[in-house]
Design an enzyme around this catalytic site. Structure first.
Site, PDB file in Angstrom:
ATOM      1  N   ASP A   4     -25.564 -24.901  -0.168  1.00 34.04           N
ATOM      2  CA  ASP A   4     -25.090 -23.473  -0.586  1.00 34.04           C
ATOM      3  C   ASP A   4     -23.592 -23.428  -1.436  1.00 34.04           C
ATOM      4  OD1 ASP A   4     -26.912 -22.155   1.223  1.00 34.04           O
ATOM      5  OD2 ASP A   4     -25.553 -23.101   3.298  1.00 34.04           O
ATOM      6  N   GLY A  60     -15.314 -27.919  19.707  1.00 31.99           N
ATOM      7  CA  GLY A  60     -15.531 -27.620  22.036  1.00 31.99           C
ATOM      8  C   GLY A  60     -15.336 -25.956  22.081  1.00 31.99           C
ATOM      9  N   ARG A  83     -17.601 -34.993  13.304  1.00 30.03           N
ATOM     10  CA  ARG A  83     -18.198 -34.720  12.007  1.00 30.03           C
ATOM     11  C   ARG A  83     -18.067 -36.287  11.387  1.00 30.03           C
ATOM     12  NH1 ARG A  83     -20.149 -29.700  10.423  1.00 30.03           N
ATOM     13  NH2 ARG A  83     -19.493 -30.791   9.015  1.00 30.03           N
ATOM     14  N   ALA A 112      -9.474 -27.937   5.347  1.00 30.05           N
ATOM     15  CA  ALA A 112     -10.167 -26.710   4.492  1.00 30.05           C
ATOM     16  C   ALA A 112      -9.233 -26.522   3.018  1.00 30.05           C
ATOM     17  CB  ALA A 112     -10.894 -25.134   4.643  1.00 30.05           C
ATOM     18  N   HIS A 169      14.272  -9.501  14.667  1.00 30.91           N
ATOM     19  CA  HIS A 169      14.321  -9.130  15.551  1.00 30.91           C
ATOM     20  C   HIS A 169      13.690  -8.528  16.090  1.00 30.91           C
ATOM     21  CE1 HIS A 169      15.212  -9.702  20.411  1.00 30.91           C
ATOM     22  NE2 HIS A 169      15.799  -8.050  19.814  1.00 30.91           N
TER      23      HIS A 169
HETATM   24  C1  LIG Z   1     -17.202 -24.674  12.670  1.00 26.08           C
HETATM   25  C2  LIG Z   1     -16.600 -25.099  12.655  1.00 26.08           C
HETATM   26  C3  LIG Z   1     -15.386 -24.554  12.100  1.00 26.08           C
HETATM   27  C4  LIG Z   1     -13.676 -25.015  10.893  1.00 26.08           C
HETATM   28  N1  LIG Z   1     -13.318 -23.982  11.239  1.00 26.08           N
HETATM   29  C5  LIG Z   1     -11.697 -24.113  10.293  1.00 26.08           C
HETATM   30  C6  LIG Z   1     -10.866 -23.790  10.537  1.00 26.08           C
HETATM   31  O1  LIG Z   1     -10.419 -22.940  10.981  1.00 26.08           O
HETATM   32  N2  LIG Z   1      -9.496 -23.890   9.059  1.00 26.08           N
HETATM   33  C7  LIG Z   1     -10.634 -25.129   8.869  1.00 26.08           C
HETATM   34  O2  LIG Z   1      -9.078 -25.755   7.794  1.00 26.08           O
HETATM   35  N3  LIG Z   1     -10.986 -26.454   8.615  1.00 26.08           N
HETATM   36  C8  LIG Z   1     -12.469 -25.248   9.354  1.00 26.08           C
HETATM   37  N4  LIG Z   1     -13.818 -26.287   9.607  1.00 26.08           N
HETATM   38  C9  LIG Z   1     -13.243 -27.551   8.502  1.00 26.08           C
HETATM   39  C10 LIG Z   1     -13.910 -27.591   7.800  1.00 26.08           C
HETATM   40  O3  LIG Z   1     -14.967 -26.286   6.990  1.00 26.08           O
HETATM   41  C11 LIG Z   1     -13.796 -28.473   6.604  1.00 26.08           C
HETATM   42  O4  LIG Z   1     -12.608 -29.694   7.006  1.00 26.08           O
HETATM   43  C12 LIG Z   1     -14.182 -28.407   4.698  1.00 26.08           C
HETATM   44  O5  LIG Z   1     -15.289 -27.675   4.883  1.00 26.08           O
HETATM   45  C13 LIG Z   1     -14.467 -30.191   4.094  1.00 26.08           C
HETATM   46  O6  LIG Z   1     -14.460 -29.238   3.074  1.00 26.08           O
HETATM   47  P1  LIG Z   1     -14.731 -30.152   1.612  1.00 26.08           P
HETATM   48  O7  LIG Z   1     -15.120 -29.672   0.184  1.00 26.08           O
HETATM   49  O8  LIG Z   1     -14.601 -31.599   2.100  1.00 26.08           O
HETATM   50  O9  LIG Z   1     -16.416 -30.819   2.294  1.00 26.08           O
HETATM   51  P2  LIG Z   1     -17.795 -29.651   2.314  1.00 26.08           P
HETATM   52  O10 LIG Z   1     -17.281 -27.741   3.008  1.00 26.08           O
HETATM   53  O11 LIG Z   1     -18.659 -30.268   3.860  1.00 26.08           O
HETATM   54  O12 LIG Z   1     -18.452 -29.294   1.137  1.00 26.08           O
HETATM   55  C14 LIG Z   1     -19.723 -30.102   0.996  1.00 26.08           C
HETATM   56  C15 LIG Z   1     -20.050 -29.264  -0.019  1.00 26.08           C
HETATM   57  O13 LIG Z   1     -21.159 -30.496  -0.831  1.00 26.08           O
HETATM   58  C16 LIG Z   1     -22.642 -30.409  -0.696  1.00 26.08           C
HETATM   59  N5  LIG Z   1     -23.495 -32.136  -1.089  1.00 26.08           N
HETATM   60  C17 LIG Z   1     -23.268 -33.003  -0.111  1.00 26.08           C
HETATM   61  N6  LIG Z   1     -23.360 -34.857  -0.661  1.00 26.08           N
HETATM   62  C18 LIG Z   1     -24.304 -33.749  -1.911  1.00 26.08           C
HETATM   63  C19 LIG Z   1     -24.498 -34.112  -3.422  1.00 26.08           C
HETATM   64  N7  LIG Z   1     -25.209 -35.457  -3.676  1.00 26.08           N
HETATM   65  N8  LIG Z   1     -24.931 -33.380  -4.219  1.00 26.08           N
HETATM   66  C20 LIG Z   1     -24.672 -31.844  -3.751  1.00 26.08           C
HETATM   67  N9  LIG Z   1     -24.062 -31.490  -3.624  1.00 26.08           N
HETATM   68  C21 LIG Z   1     -23.336 -31.852  -2.341  1.00 26.08           C
HETATM   69  C22 LIG Z   1     -22.886 -29.717   0.572  1.00 26.08           C
HETATM   70  O14 LIG Z   1     -23.928 -29.693   0.302  1.00 26.08           O
HETATM   71  C23 LIG Z   1     -21.871 -28.485   0.887  1.00 26.08           C
HETATM   72  O15 LIG Z   1     -22.049 -27.902   0.229  1.00 26.08           O
HETATM   73  C24 LIG Z   1     -14.361 -25.895  10.017  1.00 26.08           C
HETATM   74  C25 LIG Z   1     -15.660 -27.153  10.164  1.00 26.08           C
HETATM   75  C26 LIG Z   1     -16.300 -25.994  11.057  1.00 26.08           C
HETATM   76  C27 LIG Z   1     -17.811 -26.747  11.089  1.00 26.08           C
HETATM   77  N1  LIG Z   2      -9.815 -24.813  13.600  1.00 22.79           N
HETATM   78  C1  LIG Z   2      -9.975 -26.309  12.507  1.00 22.79           C
HETATM   79  O1  LIG Z   2      -9.558 -26.062  11.633  1.00 22.79           O
HETATM   80  C2  LIG Z   2     -11.299 -26.053  12.822  1.00 22.79           C
HETATM   81  C3  LIG Z   2     -12.032 -25.532  13.506  1.00 22.79           C
HETATM   82  C4  LIG Z   2     -13.004 -26.654  13.970  1.00 22.79           C
HETATM   83  C5  LIG Z   2     -13.657 -27.570  12.738  1.00 22.79           C
HETATM   84  N2  LIG Z   2     -12.676 -28.554  12.791  1.00 22.79           N
HETATM   85  C6  LIG Z   2     -12.688 -29.790  12.112  1.00 22.79           C
HETATM   86  O2  LIG Z   2     -13.732 -29.743  12.048  1.00 22.79           O
HETATM   87  C7  LIG Z   2     -13.882 -31.381  13.095  1.00 22.79           C
HETATM   88  C8  LIG Z   2     -15.048 -31.321  14.010  1.00 22.79           C
HETATM   89  O3  LIG Z   2     -14.680 -31.029  15.331  1.00 22.79           O
HETATM   90  P1  LIG Z   2     -14.869 -30.999  16.285  1.00 22.79           P
HETATM   91  O4  LIG Z   2     -14.553 -30.203  17.809  1.00 22.79           O
HETATM   92  O5  LIG Z   2     -16.576 -31.309  16.578  1.00 22.79           O
HETATM   93  O6  LIG Z   2     -14.805 -33.199  16.843  1.00 22.79           O
HETATM   94  P2  LIG Z   2     -13.125 -32.988  17.437  1.00 22.79           P
HETATM   95  O7  LIG Z   2     -13.136 -34.712  17.279  1.00 22.79           O
HETATM   96  O8  LIG Z   2     -11.828 -32.632  16.979  1.00 22.79           O
HETATM   97  O9  LIG Z   2     -13.430 -33.454  18.868  1.00 22.79           O
HETATM   98  C9  LIG Z   2     -15.131 -34.295  19.344  1.00 22.79           C
HETATM   99  C10 LIG Z   2     -14.586 -34.606  20.985  1.00 22.79           C
HETATM  100  O10 LIG Z   2     -16.241 -35.027  21.699  1.00 22.79           O
HETATM  101  C11 LIG Z   2     -15.576 -36.087  22.746  1.00 22.79           C
HETATM  102  N3  LIG Z   2     -16.887 -36.770  22.305  1.00 22.79           N
HETATM  103  C12 LIG Z   2     -17.867 -37.189  21.030  1.00 22.79           C
HETATM  104  N4  LIG Z   2     -19.045 -37.787  21.240  1.00 22.79           N
HETATM  105  C13 LIG Z   2     -19.021 -37.387  23.114  1.00 22.79           C
HETATM  106  C14 LIG Z   2     -20.156 -37.168  23.966  1.00 22.79           C
HETATM  107  N5  LIG Z   2     -21.253 -38.137  24.017  1.00 22.79           N
HETATM  108  N6  LIG Z   2     -19.819 -37.022  25.420  1.00 22.79           N
HETATM  109  C15 LIG Z   2     -19.204 -36.037  25.362  1.00 22.79           C
HETATM  110  N7  LIG Z   2     -17.924 -36.368  24.346  1.00 22.79           N
HETATM  111  C16 LIG Z   2     -18.010 -37.196  23.652  1.00 22.79           C
HETATM  112  C17 LIG Z   2     -14.278 -36.808  21.629  1.00 22.79           C
HETATM  113  O11 LIG Z   2     -14.044 -37.594  22.618  1.00 22.79           O
HETATM  114  C18 LIG Z   2     -13.540 -35.364  21.047  1.00 22.79           C
HETATM  115  O12 LIG Z   2     -12.491 -34.986  22.207  1.00 22.79           O
HETATM  116  C19 LIG Z   2     -12.392 -31.602  13.453  1.00 22.79           C
HETATM  117  O13 LIG Z   2     -11.936 -32.843  13.672  1.00 22.79           O
HETATM  118  C20 LIG Z   2     -11.495 -30.729  13.026  1.00 22.79           C
HETATM  119  O14 LIG Z   2     -11.204 -31.507  10.885  1.00 22.79           O
HETATM  120  C21 LIG Z   2     -11.886 -27.701  12.137  1.00 22.79           C
END
Ligand SMILES: Cc1cc2nc3c(=O)[nH]c(=O)nc-3n(C[C@H](O)[C@H](O)[C@H](O)COP(=O)(O)OP(=O)(O)OC[C@H]3O[C@@H](n4cnc5c(N)ncnc54)[C@H](O)[C@@H]3O)c2cc1C
Ligand SMILES: NC(=O)c1ccc[n+]([C@@H]2O[C@H](COP(=O)([O-])OP(=O)(O)OC[C@H]3O[C@@H](n4cnc5c(N)ncnc54)[C@H](O)[C@@H]3O)[C@@H](O)[C@H]2O)c1
Length: 480
Positions: A40, A191, A280, A332, A460
């Site tokens: 996507d 989480g 991740r 991101a 303030h």
């Molecule tokens: C639930 C959740 C909430 C999050 N909330 C936040 C937040 O609030 N703020 C924040 O800063 N970060 C947040 N993150 C983290 C953020 O989403 C990632 O850090 C960010 O998306 C990373 O961007 P990227 O471009 O490195 O990779 P991605 O966004 O993973 O994009 C990589 C793209 O590459 C494509 N791709 C992979 N392999 C290939 C290939 N071989 N050929 C062509 N395409 C390919 C994939 O399909 C994907 O679309 C969150 C993550 C999750 C899971």
């Molecule tokens: N607001 C944001 O910016 C935001 C929001 C969501 C995700 N993210 C990104 O996505 C990444 C992944 O987030 P996440 O929450 O999955 O990872 P995280 O690394 O923040 O937390 C994972 C937790 O899972 C625990 N854990 C691992 N294996 C386990 C098991 N078998 N049983 C019990 N506990 C276990 C670890 O000790 C750790 O505390 C973040 O590091 C962040 O980069 C960012």
């Protein structure tokens, strides 16, 4: 600027935030640019991450606020019982995803980027293989190649997912149903944010954390105060020091909990659903990194601070990597910043990235944020560089705006060098912590001293005065 001996000046593999910023920046600077996406447009953040999760947090946050009788009664407000429609909350998130994905795609098209659909891979130096959805396979040449393939959820061994009763954030963002009792494995960013959503919408949560305290990746003092409110104050049973060693999907879902140290079975829970939020893994398999002898670090592509890919510590000419696949602060805005730095370097500038000044936030209610060094890192730096570390605390309960909102539960911890006054880091829990951290991030980026920062006037009454108080306290402790 364009070199006709190549198909493109720049090919970006992956259209997440990292790839998007890189491709847009390159095209806007006259480079003939293509981006390859296999799934996507917009990647994780837009489709399965930041965007839908923040939409769910926004809606569920309103439910939490309206359902909090006691809080409302303190203002003299008595609302009718709050009702919500799960499907409409899910639709809000889904519509937002579609809008942002469309906008982002149009932005790239307008900038002149060629969008190629399919799976990209390296084919040696300055060559990229593309397998299109139709099965057609071709090889394109580019003067520079940027790998921006992101990451996917990590599912630990022993945990089986079925996408319905045991799932990761990839499925949780669809909010397909609301389990009565859900176990969340992991107490990190995902989480905590989903525990916020689920408890606001009436689910009972058991949080399972392998390490010896919940929220192990957060500043311990911030985790203590945040945990009191975000975990203990809600319908959450938190277990630390236990590993979800085996999870079997079904109705009910069975989870074996093992002691983290001895790995002995402690308990078996039967719950309605399990969200696996255990970190991740980089999406680097299938990239054919071997064609350039690139050795990964557990799948993460090694780079220097200019975003050049490294082999045996040496940069590979014309090959760059940005975003989650590099494993540096997987956020991101980090991915986007890295994308811009890579392109600036392709354009002949000499840019590096300053990871210390990149802020992070967890969008719980209230929020948690941080920037710069952890206290342990700052202590280590103080020891090696021979300075005294300063640490001050500023409390939301002393802030007029927080008191007016009846949201005075919050703390900011500021770390600084006691002789130079340089701000080294900050950790905040409290109302709008995600916005408050930006001011400190800017100060860290400029390596500014609290001596100057403490003289800057803040409006303030605003929450920003929490930061002002911290700066003033820190300035009063300077030794030189
Ligand atoms: C639930 C959740 C909430 C999050 N909330 C936040 C937040 O609030 N703020 C924040 O800063 N970060 C947040 N993150 C983290 C953020 O989403 C990632 O850090 C960010 O998306 C990373 O961007 P990227 O471009 O490195 O990779 P991605 O966004 O993973 O994009 C990589 C793209 O590459 C494509 N791709 C992979 N392999 C290939 C290939 N071989 N050929 C062509 N395409 C390919 C994939 O399909 C994907 O679309 C969150 C993550 C999750 C899971
Ligand atoms: N607001 C944001 O910016 C935001 C929001 C969501 C995700 N993210 C990104 O996505 C990444 C992944 O987030 P996440 O929450 O999955 O990872 P995280 O690394 O923040 O937390 C994972 C937790 O899972 C625990 N854990 C691992 N294996 C386990 C098991 N078998 N049983 C019990 N506990 C276990 C670890 O000790 C750790 O505390 C973040 O590091 C962040 O980069 C960012």
């Amino acid at each position: 600027m364009s070199d006709a001996s190549f198909d493109f000046d720049v090919i970006v593999i992956g259209a997440g935030y990292g790839g998007f910023d890189a491709a847009k920046h390159a095209a806007e600077h006259g480079l003939k640019t293509a981006i390859i996406e296999s799934r996507d447009m917009g990647g994780t953040c837009v489709n399965r991450g930041c965007v839908p999760s923040k939409a769910l947090l926004a809606a569920s946050g309103k439910v939490r606020e309206l359902a909090d009788d006691q809080h409302l009664a303190s203002f003299g407000i008595h609302a009718a019982p709050v009702r919500f429609e799960r499907q409409k909350i899910a639709d809000h998130a889904n519509q937002l995803v579609q809008t942002i994905r469309t906008n982002l795609t149009k932005t790239l098209e307008r900038a002149g980027v060629t969008i190629l659909r399919g799976h990209g891979r390296l084919e040696g130096s300055q060559r990229v293989g593309l397998r299109e959805p139709s099965g057609v396979d071709r090889v394109l040449s580019a003067r520079d190649v940027i790998v921006a393939t992101g990451s996917d959820p990590f599912v630990p061994p022993g945990i089986e997912t079925d996408g319905r009763t045991v799932f990761t954030s990839d499925e949780a963002i669809n909010l397909e149903w609301l389990p009565r009792w859900i176990a969340i494995v992991g107490s990190g960013y995902i989480g905590l944010e989903f525990a916020d959503v689920y408890t606001a919408l009436g689910c009972e949560v058991t949080m399972i954390e392998a390490l010896d305290r919940v929220m192990p990746t957060f500043d311990p003092d911030i985790a203590k105060i945040a945990g009191r409110h975000l975990i203990d104050g809600r319908d959450i049973d938190a277990r630390s020091g236990v590993l979800a060693s085996k999870v079997t999907p079904g109705c009910p879902v069975r989870i074996d909990l093992a002691d983290f140290n001895s790995r002995e079975l402690v308990e078996t829970l039967e719950v309605d659903a399990v969200l696996v939020a255990t970190g991740r893994v980089p999406s680097s398999k299938g990239l054919n990194l071997e064609s350039l002898n690139i050795e990964t670090n557990r799948g993460f592509v090694p780079i220097d601070d200019s975003m050049r890919v490294l082999v045996n510590g040496q940069p590979v000419p014309h090959l760059w990597a940005v975003g989650d696949v590099t494993g540096k602060l997987m956020l991101a805005h980090t991915a986007a910043a890295q994308g811009t730095v890579a392109v600036d370097n392709i354009l002949g500038q000499n840019r590096t990235i300053d990871y210390r000044s990149i802020p992070a936030a967890t969008f719980t209610h209230p929020e948690i944020s941080s920037v710069g060094l952890t206290e342990a890192e700052a202590k280590q730096l103080a020891e090696t560089d021979g300075f005294q570390l300063g640490s001050v605390r500023s409390y939301f309960k002393a802030n007029s705006k927080a008191l007016a909102e009846l949201e005075s539960d919050g703390l900011m911890k500021l770390l600084f060098n006691k002789s130079s006054g340089e701000v080294l880091g900050a950790h905040i829990y409290g109302l709008h912590a995600a916005d408050l951290i930006q001011e400190v991030a800017n100060a860290v980026a400029r390596r500014q001293s609290v001596r100057q920062l403490s003289t800057e006037v803040h409006t303030h009454p605003t929450l920003s005065e929490v930061v002002e108080v911290a700066y003033k306290q820190a300035a009063s402790q300077l030794t030189a």
